[in-house]
Design a protein around this motif. Sequence first.
Motif, mmCIF file in Angstrom:
data_model
loop_
_atom_site.group_PDB
_atom_site.id
_atom_site.type_symbol
_atom_site.label_atom_id
_atom_site.label_comp_id
_atom_site.label_asym_id
_atom_site.label_seq_id
_atom_site.Cartn_x
_atom_site.Cartn_y
_atom_site.Cartn_z
ATOM 1 N N ARG A 34 0.865 -1.170 0.000
ATOM 2 C CA ARG A 34 0.000 0.000 0.000
ATOM 3 C C ARG A 34 0.909 1.229 0.000
ATOM 4 N NH1 ARG A 34 -5.099 1.334 1.900
ATOM 5 N NH2 ARG A 34 -5.545 -0.761 2.618
ATOM 6 N N TYR A 35 0.743 2.080 -1.011
ATOM 7 C CA TYR A 35 1.534 3.312 -1.048
ATOM 8 C C TYR A 35 0.937 4.302 -0.057
ATOM 9 C CZ TYR A 35 3.930 1.835 -5.312
ATOM 10 O OH TYR A 35 4.704 1.178 -6.220
ATOM 11 N N SER A 36 1.776 5.059 0.576
ATOM 12 C CA SER A 36 1.250 6.088 1.466
ATOM 13 C C SER A 36 0.499 7.111 0.618
ATOM 14 C CB SER A 36 2.395 6.759 2.232
ATOM 15 O OG SER A 36 3.317 7.294 1.325
ATOM 16 N N GLY A 37 -0.724 7.369 0.997
ATOM 17 C CA GLY A 37 -1.520 8.316 0.218
ATOM 18 C C GLY A 37 -2.125 7.691 -1.020
ATOM 19 N N GLY A 38 -1.938 6.401 -1.214
ATOM 20 C CA GLY A 38 -2.528 5.730 -2.370
ATOM 21 C C GLY A 38 -3.339 4.534 -1.909
ATOM 22 N N GLY A 39 -3.927 3.874 -2.862
ATOM 23 C CA GLY A 39 -4.715 2.699 -2.517
ATOM 24 C C GLY A 39 -3.827 1.469 -2.386
ATOM 25 N N GLU A 40 -4.479 0.319 -2.381
ATOM 26 C CA GLU A 40 -3.762 -0.946 -2.282
ATOM 27 C C GLU A 40 -3.232 -1.313 -3.666
ATOM 28 O OE1 GLU A 40 -3.613 -2.669 0.747
ATOM 29 O OE2 GLU A 40 -4.398 -4.676 0.432
ATOM 30 N N ALA A 41 -1.889 -1.262 -3.846
ATOM 31 C CA ALA A 41 -1.328 -1.565 -5.162
ATOM 32 C C ALA A 41 -1.226 -3.068 -5.374
ATOM 33 C CB ALA A 41 0.045 -0.913 -5.313
ATOM 34 N N LEU A 42 -0.888 -3.794 -4.298
ATOM 35 C CA LEU A 42 -0.801 -5.255 -4.372
ATOM 36 C C LEU A 42 -1.485 -5.835 -3.137
ATOM 37 C CD1 LEU A 42 2.936 -5.893 -5.396
ATOM 38 C CD2 LEU A 42 0.920 -6.032 -6.874
ATOM 39 N N GLY A 58 -1.044 -7.752 -17.412
ATOM 40 C CA GLY A 58 -2.167 -7.137 -16.716
ATOM 41 C C GLY A 58 -2.375 -5.737 -17.213
ATOM 42 N N PRO A 59 -3.570 -5.196 -17.021
ATOM 43 C CA PRO A 59 -3.851 -3.849 -17.508
ATOM 44 C C PRO A 59 -3.039 -2.805 -16.760
ATOM 45 C CG PRO A 59 -5.644 -4.655 -16.146
ATOM 46 C CD PRO A 59 -4.714 -5.804 -16.330
ATOM 47 N N SER A 60 -3.028 -1.635 -17.302
ATOM 48 C CA SER A 60 -2.327 -0.529 -16.662
ATOM 49 C C SER A 60 -2.886 -0.306 -15.255
ATOM 50 C CB SER A 60 -2.508 0.729 -17.523
ATOM 51 O OG SER A 60 -1.825 1.792 -16.935
ATOM 52 N N GLY A 61 -2.021 -0.128 -14.314
ATOM 53 C CA GLY A 61 -2.458 0.081 -12.934
ATOM 54 C C GLY A 61 -2.661 -1.208 -12.164
ATOM 55 N N ALA A 62 -2.348 -2.343 -12.792
ATOM 56 C CA ALA A 62 -2.580 -3.637 -12.140
ATOM 57 C C ALA A 62 -1.566 -3.902 -11.024
ATOM 58 C CB ALA A 62 -2.519 -4.752 -13.171
ATOM 59 N N GLY A 63 -0.425 -3.240 -11.086
ATOM 60 C CA GLY A 63 0.580 -3.443 -10.047
ATOM 61 C C GLY A 63 1.854 -4.110 -10.547
ATOM 62 N N LYS A 64 2.020 -4.177 -11.872
ATOM 63 C CA LYS A 64 3.203 -4.843 -12.431
ATOM 64 C C LYS A 64 4.494 -4.132 -12.014
ATOM 65 C CE LYS A 64 1.785 -4.185 -16.683
ATOM 66 N NZ LYS A 64 0.531 -3.437 -16.443
ATOM 67 N N SER A 65 4.506 -2.813 -12.202
ATOM 68 C CA SER A 65 5.719 -2.058 -11.846
ATOM 69 C C SER A 65 5.990 -2.166 -10.352
ATOM 70 C CB SER A 65 5.561 -0.591 -12.233
ATOM 71 O OG SER A 65 5.415 -0.465 -13.627
ATOM 72 N N THR A 66 4.919 -2.098 -9.567
ATOM 73 C CA THR A 66 5.084 -2.208 -8.118
ATOM 74 C C THR A 66 5.746 -3.529 -7.746
ATOM 75 O OG1 THR A 66 3.132 -0.824 -7.771
ATOM 76 C CG2 THR A 66 3.863 -2.185 -5.924
ATOM 77 N N LEU A 67 5.292 -4.603 -8.398
ATOM 78 C CA LEU A 67 5.862 -5.919 -8.103
ATOM 79 C C LEU A 67 7.362 -5.935 -8.408
ATOM 80 C CD1 LEU A 67 4.173 -9.297 -8.950
ATOM 81 C CD2 LEU A 67 6.623 -8.989 -9.294
HETATM 82 N N1 LIG Z 1 4.456 6.012 -5.824
HETATM 83 C C1 LIG Z 1 3.142 5.727 -5.777
HETATM 84 N N2 LIG Z 1 2.363 6.348 -4.881
HETATM 85 C C2 LIG Z 1 1.050 6.073 -4.808
HETATM 86 N N3 LIG Z 1 0.427 5.192 -5.579
HETATM 87 C C3 LIG Z 1 1.158 4.537 -6.509
HETATM 88 C C4 LIG Z 1 2.531 4.778 -6.662
HETATM 89 N N4 LIG Z 1 3.007 4.001 -7.650
HETATM 90 C C5 LIG Z 1 1.931 3.294 -8.107
HETATM 91 N N5 LIG Z 1 0.839 3.613 -7.425
HETATM 92 C C6 LIG Z 1 -0.503 3.006 -7.636
HETATM 93 O O1 LIG Z 1 -0.393 1.622 -7.493
HETATM 94 C C7 LIG Z 1 -1.173 0.970 -8.461
HETATM 95 C C8 LIG Z 1 -0.287 0.033 -9.286
HETATM 96 O O2 LIG Z 1 0.581 0.797 -10.080
HETATM 97 P P1 LIG Z 1 1.718 0.173 -10.988
HETATM 98 O O3 LIG Z 1 2.466 -0.793 -10.160
HETATM 99 O O4 LIG Z 1 2.481 1.270 -11.607
HETATM 100 O O5 LIG Z 1 0.886 -0.582 -12.087
HETATM 101 P P2 LIG Z 1 1.297 -1.033 -13.562
HETATM 102 O O6 LIG Z 1 2.784 -1.003 -13.657
HETATM 103 O O7 LIG Z 1 0.739 -2.424 -13.696
HETATM 104 O O8 LIG Z 1 0.655 -0.102 -14.515
HETATM 105 C C9 LIG Z 1 -1.836 2.044 -9.297
HETATM 106 O O9 LIG Z 1 -3.133 2.252 -8.801
HETATM 107 C C10 LIG Z 1 -0.982 3.247 -9.044
HETATM 108 O O10 LIG Z 1 -1.781 4.415 -9.113
#
Ligand SMILES: Nc1ncnc2c1ncn2[C@@H]1O[C@H](COP(=O)(O)OP(=O)(O)O)[C@@H](O)[C@H]1O
Lengths: 226, 324
Positions: A10-18, A35-44
């Motif tokens: 969970r990002y601070s100030g954001g929703g549940e990314a994973l 996965g679609p954009s915003g799915a959490g791939k980059s986060t993983l």
């Molecule tokens: N630094 C961040 N702060 C807050 N929210 C974030 C941050 N990075 C990503 N998110 C949120 O986490 C979710 C997953 O993002 P991301 O991992 O970039 O997905 P993807 O790479 O699959 O498009 C999205 O809803 C995005 O808005």
Amino acid sequence: MIRFEAVGKRYSGGGEALATLDFEIAAGEFVFLTGPSGAGKSTLLKLVALIERPSRGQVVVNGQNTRKVARRRIPQFRRGLGMVFQDHKLLADRSVFDNVALPLLIAGFAERDINRRVRAALDLVGLADKAPRLPLTLSTGEQQRVGIARAVVSKPPLLIADEPTGNLDPALSLEIMRLFERFNELGVTLLIATHDIDLVTRLGHRRVELVEGRLVGDTGRRHGSA
Amino acid sequence: MAAPERRGGELRRGGPGPLARVRGYFRLHAQNLLGSLGRLARQPLASLLTVAVIGIAMALPAGLDVLVTNARALSAGWASAVDFSVYLEPGQPLARAETLAAEARGHADVVAVEVISADEALAQLSQFTGMQAALEALSDNPLPHTLVVRPRPGLSAEAVGRLADGFETLEGIDLVQLDTAWVERFLAIVDIARRASGIILLLLGFAVVVIVGNTIRLDIENRRSEIEVMKLIGGSDGFIRRPFLYGGLWYGVIGGLLAVVFNASALLALAGPVQRLAGLYGTDFALQGPGLSGLGMLVGGGALLGWLGAWVATSRHLRDIEPT
Ligand SMILES: Nc1ncnc2c1ncn2[C@@H]1O[C@H](COP(=O)(O)OP(=O)(O)O)[C@@H](O)[C@H]1O
Ligand SMILES: [Mg+2]
């Protein structure tokens, strides 16, 4: 090589990314993360590279629990994996050669070894003749191959890539993926985030699919791929 | 081959050996040293401004120190080598003066005593233009016989004072004129200047650290994305920091060299007038430069302050840059 145990982010100030991810990637595998954009791939991928830390659960990379890697040890940890980015992240004021040499310089290799290894890496990505050029004088596809050469030059056992073909046309994308397959044949474990479903389907490697931070599909290990 | 080689089913990660590591370390430092200089040269105007400000900041206390050193050298001989005049009471015969002179010559703290008779004094005085007419108007010679006493060199100001006091109590002496008060005042001023130069040195040294620190901070800000990339591919804090430290070092060293040039120019400009002034006073005093050690202190001090400024800036700002 990579193990996620009940990982949440969970990002601070954001929703549940994973949310509560569990999966494992064995050494030598070739895995697409889709996965679609915003799915959490980059986060993983960021959790794997210790750019972010998990809010819950454990991420184990290369036998190391990332929770136990202190801030000070992160550089050493990152030297154990190669990273490829959509925007290449090359240093614009240094030649192709110097860009590729950077990880070796950081690791303290001798000049002779650096020369040899950089030449070999540039050879492998087909850019041997571009060594003295500046990155911005190359095409996007060539710049991406410089990024790949930099990622593999220190021979990491694991390569992660976030949308490496995001800016490339289909032909160039396939070329890049073939390059990754060659590394895989040499024993490198690959985890590649992409939304290019056509290419993923065509290449037929293991596919892990995320939607809204949840694992919604995993084709499992393909025995032909390692 | 750039990809991992298989050996016995295991991946071999080729790391550098220990000797290669040490050599690599020194090579890296050398590269950073030259690389940082190259970076400065690529922004000549901005670098020149920074370096000029550092040069001026360092030249000021150094120049003041040179002045103080010279003033002390100049005045060191004054307090003790100053002659004093002993005036006999009017009417005392010349023979009394000769006797007193002979006694004084026997004193351990006296190296020479000259007797100036009233007639000689009058003759000397009448050599001054304009005095002649006035003196001729007098019927009598109003001047007393005088002894000019030269104390032993190296005698402290107090000892000279005691010596002079001793003459004052002798029979037939009217007045002893010892004019060292101005020397003491001068020394007090020099002492204040010396302390002030110490304070200025501290303040301007601090200023150099701040100037370099700020320049390096801007440099870090400009190279933010580069630093992020370095961190992404495993660059340690030390590795990323080193070029900035060397950058600070160069600012300081070049600033120090510039301060040397400033001071040398100032000395050169002053040397002629000072020599002329010294000539007027009949001494062969010449301005002393800061010397080789002074130059070394400027350059070395610059290096230290520059490094310190960069160290502070990198400590504060490199940490904040993390790849996202
Ligand atoms: N630094 C961040 N702060 C807050 N929210 C974030 C941050 N990075 C990503 N998110 C949120 O986490 C979710 C997953 O993002 P991301 O991992 O970039 O997905 P993807 O790479 O699959 O498009 C999205 O809803 C995005 O808005
Ligand atoms: Mg993404």
